[in-house]
Design a protein around this motif. Structure first.
Motif, short mmCIF file in Angstrom:
data_model
loop_
_atom_site.label_atom_id
_atom_site.label_comp_id
_atom_site.label_asym_id
_atom_site.label_seq_id
_atom_site.Cartn_x
_atom_site.Cartn_y
_atom_site.Cartn_z
N ARG A 168 0.74 -1.14 0.05
CA ARG A 168 -0.06 -0.02 -0.11
C ARG A 168 0.82 1.21 0.24
O ARG A 168 0.44 2.33 -0.94
CB ARG A 168 -0.83 0.07 1.15
N GLU A 169 1.87 1.35 0.73
CA GLU A 169 2.83 2.64 0.89
C GLU A 169 3.54 2.61 -0.34
O GLU A 169 3.71 3.74 -0.82
CB GLU A 169 3.95 2.27 2.03
N VAL A 170 3.99 1.51 -0.97
CA VAL A 170 4.70 1.47 -2.30
C VAL A 170 3.87 2.13 -3.36
O VAL A 170 4.05 2.90 -4.26
CB VAL A 170 5.06 0.12 -2.66
N GLY A 171 2.36 1.59 -3.33
CA GLY A 171 1.52 2.01 -4.52
C GLY A 171 1.24 3.46 -4.13
O GLY A 171 1.10 4.06 -5.21
N ASN A 172 0.91 4.02 -2.92
CA ASN A 172 0.96 5.40 -2.99
C ASN A 172 1.92 6.06 -3.14
O ASN A 172 1.68 7.52 -3.85
CB ASN A 172 0.66 5.74 -1.19
N ALA A 173 2.99 5.71 -3.07
CA ALA A 173 4.40 6.64 -3.57
C ALA A 173 4.38 6.48 -5.20
O ALA A 173 5.02 7.45 -5.53
CB ALA A 173 5.63 5.81 -2.92
N ILE A 174 4.03 5.45 -5.72
CA ILE A 174 4.09 5.73 -7.37
C ILE A 174 2.57 5.93 -7.92
O ILE A 174 2.44 6.12 -9.16
CB ILE A 174 4.56 4.46 -7.75
N GLY A 175 1.72 6.35 -7.15
CA GLY A 175 0.41 7.05 -7.60
C GLY A 175 -0.59 6.12 -7.98
O GLY A 175 -1.23 5.98 -9.00
N THR A 176 -0.38 4.72 -7.37
CA THR A 176 -1.62 3.66 -7.66
C THR A 176 -1.80 2.85 -6.65
O THR A 176 -1.41 3.27 -5.47
CB THR A 176 -0.63 2.68 -8.81
N SER A 177 -2.77 1.92 -6.74
CA SER A 177 -2.84 1.01 -5.32
C SER A 177 -1.71 0.03 -4.99
O SER A 177 -1.11 -0.16 -5.78
CB SER A 177 -4.25 0.09 -5.89
N GLY A 178 -2.04 -0.51 -3.89
CA GLY A 178 -0.99 -1.36 -3.45
C GLY A 178 -1.07 -2.70 -4.25
O GLY A 178 0.08 -3.23 -4.70
N GLU A 179 -2.30 -3.22 -4.49
CA GLU A 179 -2.29 -4.52 -5.37
C GLU A 179 -1.93 -4.08 -6.75
O GLU A 179 -1.09 -5.02 -7.17
CB GLU A 179 -4.04 -4.72 -5.40
#
Length: 90
Positions: free
Chosen positions: A69-80
């Motif tokens: 989730r944190e990674v997804g937020n950082a790149i502008g997408t969902s964690g999934e």
């Protein structure tokens, strides 16, 4: 055209090396337009480099225990979506 000798090829290469070493850019040289095909190739190369850097950063983030989730937020997408895209490499 007659075949060239090694000496002729070497002499021509030396001429080119001298030209490059002595090149002094003039105002505007660096602002010259890039041909469209080269612009596309350059953009594709930059994208590939950026994708490799992003995959490396995601791998490092996961090694530091960041959640998907944190990674997804950082790149502008969902964690999934981040997990699906980078999970095999992280």
């Amino acid at each position: 055209m007659t075949p060239r000798s090694i000496d002729e090829i070497t002499a021509r290469a030396d001429e080119f090396a001298d030209m490059f070493e002595g090149y002094d850019p003039k105002p505007g040289d660096l602002d010259a337009p890039v041909p469209p095909v080269m612009a596309v190739k350059l953009a594709a190369w930059r994208r590939d480099v950026a994708e490799r850097e992003l995959a490396d950063a995601v791998r490092a983030a996961r090694e530091q225990r960041l959640s998907w989730r944190e990674v997804g937020n950082a790149i502008g997408t969902s964690g999934e979506a981040a997990r699906q895209r980078y999970g095999a490499t992280a």
